[in-house]
Scaffold this motif. Structure first.
Motif, short mmCIF file in Angstrom:
data_model
loop_
_atom_site.label_atom_id
_atom_site.label_comp_id
_atom_site.label_asym_id
_atom_site.label_seq_id
_atom_site.Cartn_x
_atom_site.Cartn_y
_atom_site.Cartn_z
N ALA A 163 0.83 -1.22 0.00
CA ALA A 163 0.00 0.00 0.00
C ALA A 163 0.86 1.27 0.00
N VAL A 164 2.08 1.20 0.58
CA VAL A 164 2.95 2.39 0.58
C VAL A 164 3.93 2.35 -0.60
N GLY A 165 3.76 1.36 -1.48
CA GLY A 165 4.53 1.35 -2.73
C GLY A 165 5.85 0.59 -2.66
N TRP A 166 6.02 -0.27 -1.64
CA TRP A 166 7.26 -1.05 -1.55
C TRP A 166 7.06 -2.40 -2.22
N ALA A 167 8.16 -2.95 -2.74
CA ALA A 167 8.09 -4.26 -3.39
C ALA A 167 7.80 -5.34 -2.35
N LEU A 175 18.71 4.71 11.61
CA LEU A 175 17.78 4.26 10.56
C LEU A 175 18.30 4.72 9.21
N PHE A 176 17.74 4.17 8.16
CA PHE A 176 18.09 4.58 6.80
C PHE A 176 16.84 5.20 6.19
N ALA A 177 16.85 6.52 6.06
CA ALA A 177 15.63 7.23 5.63
C ALA A 177 15.61 7.37 4.11
N ASP A 178 14.45 7.09 3.51
CA ASP A 178 14.26 7.46 2.11
C ASP A 178 14.37 8.98 2.05
N GLY A 179 14.93 9.48 0.92
CA GLY A 179 15.19 10.91 0.80
C GLY A 179 14.01 11.79 1.16
N GLU A 189 12.88 14.78 6.56
CA GLU A 189 12.31 15.84 7.41
C GLU A 189 11.44 15.24 8.53
N PHE A 190 10.68 14.19 8.16
CA PHE A 190 9.84 13.50 9.16
C PHE A 190 10.69 13.02 10.33
N TYR A 191 11.84 12.40 10.02
CA TYR A 191 12.71 11.88 11.08
C TYR A 191 13.45 13.01 11.80
N ARG A 192 13.81 14.05 11.06
CA ARG A 192 14.51 15.18 11.69
C ARG A 192 13.64 15.79 12.80
N ARG A 193 12.34 15.90 12.50
CA ARG A 193 11.42 16.46 13.50
C ARG A 193 11.31 15.60 14.75
N LEU A 194 11.64 14.32 14.59
CA LEU A 194 11.60 13.41 15.75
C LEU A 194 12.91 13.43 16.52
N ALA A 242 6.16 2.16 8.37
CA ALA A 242 5.12 2.47 7.37
C ALA A 242 3.78 2.73 8.04
N ILE A 243 3.09 3.72 7.51
CA ILE A 243 1.70 4.01 7.90
C ILE A 243 0.86 3.91 6.64
N HIS A 244 -0.27 3.23 6.73
CA HIS A 244 -1.14 3.08 5.55
C HIS A 244 -1.54 4.46 5.04
N PHE A 257 -4.11 6.62 6.57
CA PHE A 257 -3.90 7.11 7.94
C PHE A 257 -2.71 8.06 8.04
N GLN A 258 -2.10 8.36 6.90
CA GLN A 258 -0.91 9.24 6.94
C GLN A 258 -1.30 10.70 7.17
N GLY A 259 -0.34 11.46 7.67
CA GLY A 259 -0.53 12.90 7.83
C GLY A 259 -1.40 13.29 9.00
N LYS A 260 -1.67 12.33 9.91
CA LYS A 260 -2.54 12.63 11.08
C LYS A 260 -1.77 12.50 12.38
N GLY A 261 -0.46 12.30 12.27
CA GLY A 261 0.34 12.19 13.49
C GLY A 261 0.61 10.76 13.92
N LEU A 262 0.03 9.77 13.22
CA LEU A 262 0.18 8.38 13.65
C LEU A 262 1.63 7.90 13.52
N GLY A 263 2.32 8.33 12.44
CA GLY A 263 3.73 7.96 12.26
C GLY A 263 4.58 8.51 13.39
N THR A 264 4.31 9.75 13.77
CA THR A 264 5.04 10.37 14.89
C THR A 264 4.79 9.59 16.17
C1 LIG Z 1 6.82 8.46 6.62
C2 LIG Z 1 5.55 8.03 7.32
C3 LIG Z 1 5.83 6.82 8.22
C4 LIG Z 1 5.05 9.18 8.20
O1 LIG Z 1 3.87 8.79 8.86
P1 LIG Z 1 2.67 9.84 9.03
O2 LIG Z 1 1.66 9.24 9.93
O3 LIG Z 1 2.20 10.27 7.69
O4 LIG Z 1 3.44 11.02 9.74
P2 LIG Z 1 2.87 12.17 10.69
O5 LIG Z 1 1.44 12.43 10.35
O6 LIG Z 1 3.18 11.83 12.08
O7 LIG Z 1 3.75 13.37 10.18
C5 LIG Z 1 4.57 14.12 11.01
C6 LIG Z 1 5.14 15.26 10.20
O8 LIG Z 1 6.03 14.77 9.19
C7 LIG Z 1 5.59 15.24 7.92
N1 LIG Z 1 5.71 14.17 6.94
C8 LIG Z 1 5.20 12.94 7.02
N2 LIG Z 1 5.49 12.24 5.91
C9 LIG Z 1 6.21 13.08 5.13
C10 LIG Z 1 6.78 12.95 3.84
N3 LIG Z 1 6.67 11.84 3.11
N4 LIG Z 1 7.45 14.02 3.36
C11 LIG Z 1 7.56 15.16 4.07
N5 LIG Z 1 7.01 15.33 5.28
C12 LIG Z 1 6.35 14.30 5.80
C13 LIG Z 1 4.11 15.58 8.08
O9 LIG Z 1 3.76 16.56 7.14
C14 LIG Z 1 4.05 16.04 9.49
O10 LIG Z 1 4.35 17.40 9.58
P3 LIG Z 1 3.35 18.42 10.32
O11 LIG Z 1 3.35 17.97 11.76
O12 LIG Z 1 3.96 19.74 10.12
O13 LIG Z 1 2.06 18.23 9.65
C15 LIG Z 1 4.41 7.70 6.32
O14 LIG Z 1 4.17 8.85 5.54
C16 LIG Z 1 4.71 6.51 5.43
O15 LIG Z 1 4.45 5.38 5.79
N6 LIG Z 1 5.25 6.77 4.23
C17 LIG Z 1 5.50 5.72 3.26
C18 LIG Z 1 6.55 4.74 3.71
C19 LIG Z 1 7.86 5.44 4.04
O16 LIG Z 1 8.35 6.25 3.26
N7 LIG Z 1 8.42 5.08 5.21
C20 LIG Z 1 9.68 5.60 5.68
C21 LIG Z 1 10.78 4.74 5.18
S1 LIG Z 1 12.36 5.38 5.63
#
Ligand SMILES: CC(C)(COP(=O)(O)OP(=O)(O)OC[C@H]1O[C@@H](n2cnc3c(N)ncnc32)[C@H](O)[C@@H]1OP(=O)(O)O)[C@@H](O)C(=O)NCCC(=O)NCCS
Length: 172
Positions: free
Chosen positions: A55-59, A141-145, A149-154, A109-111, A114-121
Motif C-alpha cells: 500500500a505504501v509502494g514497496w516491493a 535508521l536509513f531514511a528514504d530521501g 524531514e519527518f525523522y529530523r522532526r523526531l 510504514a503508515i497506511h 492514515f498518513q498525515g494525522k500524526g500516527l507515524g510520529t
Molecule cells: C513516513 C511516514 C511513516 C510518516 O507517517 P505519518 O503518519 O504520515 O506522519 P505524521 O502524520 O506523524 O507526520 C509528522 C510530520 O512529518 C511530515 N511528513 C510525514 N510524511 C512526510 C513525507 N513523506 N514528506 C515530508 N514530510 C512528511 C508531516 O507533514 C508532518 O508534519 P506536520 O506535523 O507539520 O504536519 C508515512 O508517511 C509513510 O508510511 N510513508 C510511506 C513509507 C515510508 O516512506 N516510510 C519511511 C521509510 S524510511
C-alpha cells in the motif's frame, strides 16, 4: 477484555494474553474516530505486513524471509484498525538491536489512508520509548530521501559529526 474475545471464542486465557499486548492509540491520532490499537509482539501476520508495504509502494518480499526478519527483530510494534470482528494492519515499525547499545529501525510504514494525522510520529515516539526502556541510546535508521524531514522532526540527525552510512551489495 474487549473485542479480542470475538477472535478467540471459548478461549478466554488466550484472549486475556492477547489483550495484555494491545493498547488503545490515543483518539487524537485516529482520524474519523477509528478504533486503533498498538500491538507489541513479533507475531504479526506476514501477509498483512506485505499488504501494508504494498500500500505504501514497496516491493513485496519472500514471506519466508519476512517471517525470519520478524522473529529476529528486537522490537516489533504495529498499529491495528479494529471494527467489530474486522482488523487490519495500518502501521508498522521494527528494530533490530544488540540489546545493549545500538538499535536500527526498519519497515516504518503508515497506511496511506492514515498518513498525515500524526500516527507515524506516535509510532516512532513509542518505538523510541521502548528502546530507551531497554537502555538503548544509539538508534539509527536509513531514511528514504523524501522522509528525512519527518525523522529530523523526531530528533534524528543526518550525518552527525560527518559520519556516513555505508552499504555493501553483492555485484550483479
Ligand atoms: C513516513 C511516514 C511513516 C510518516 O507517517 P505519518 O503518519 O504520515 O506522519 P505524521 O502524520 O506523524 O507526520 C509528522 C510530520 O512529518 C511530515 N511528513 C510525514 N510524511 C512526510 C513525507 N513523506 N514528506 C515530508 N514530510 C512528511 C508531516 O507533514 C508532518 O508534519 P506536520 O506535523 O507539520 O504536519 C508515512 O508517511 C509513510 O508510511 N510513508 C510511506 C513509507 C515510508 O516512506 N516510510 C519511511 C521509510 S524510511
Amino acid at each position: 477484555m474487549g473485542f479480542w474475545k470475538k477472535w478467540f471464542p471459548g478461549r478466554e486465557a488466550q484472549a486475556a494474553e492477547f489483550a495484555k499486548k494491545f493498547r488503545p492509540v490515543p483518539a487524537n491520532f485516529a482520524p474519523d474516530r477509528q478504533q486503533l490499537y498498538l500491538y507489541r509482539d513479533r507475531d504479526v501476520d506476514v501477509g498483512e505486513l506485505e499488504d501494508l508495504c504494498d500500500a505504501v509502494g514497496w516491493a513485496r518480499r519472500p514471506p519466508r524471509k519476512v517471517k525470519i526478519a520478524l522473529q529476529n527483530s528486537f522490537l516489533v510494534l504495529s498499529v491495528w484498525e479494529v471494527r467489530g470482528n474486522y482488523k487490519r494492519l495500518v502501521g508498522f515499525a521494527r528494530a533490530t538491536s544488540d540489546g545493549a547499545f545500538n538499535a536500527t529501525l526498519w519497515d516504518v510504514a503508515i497506511h496511506p489512508k492514515f498518513q498525515g494525522k500524526g500516527l507515524g510520529t506516535y509510532l516512532m515516539q513509542e518505538t523510541i520509548r521502548e528502546l530507551r526502556k531497554a537502555e538503548i541510546s544509539n538508534i539509527s535508521l536509513f531514511a528514504d530521501g523524501h522522509v528525512v524531514e519527518f525523522y529530523r522532526r523526531l530528533g534524528f540527525l543526518a550525518d552527525p559529526e560527518g559520519i556516513k552510512g555505508m552499504f555493501w551489495y553483492p555485484s550483479p
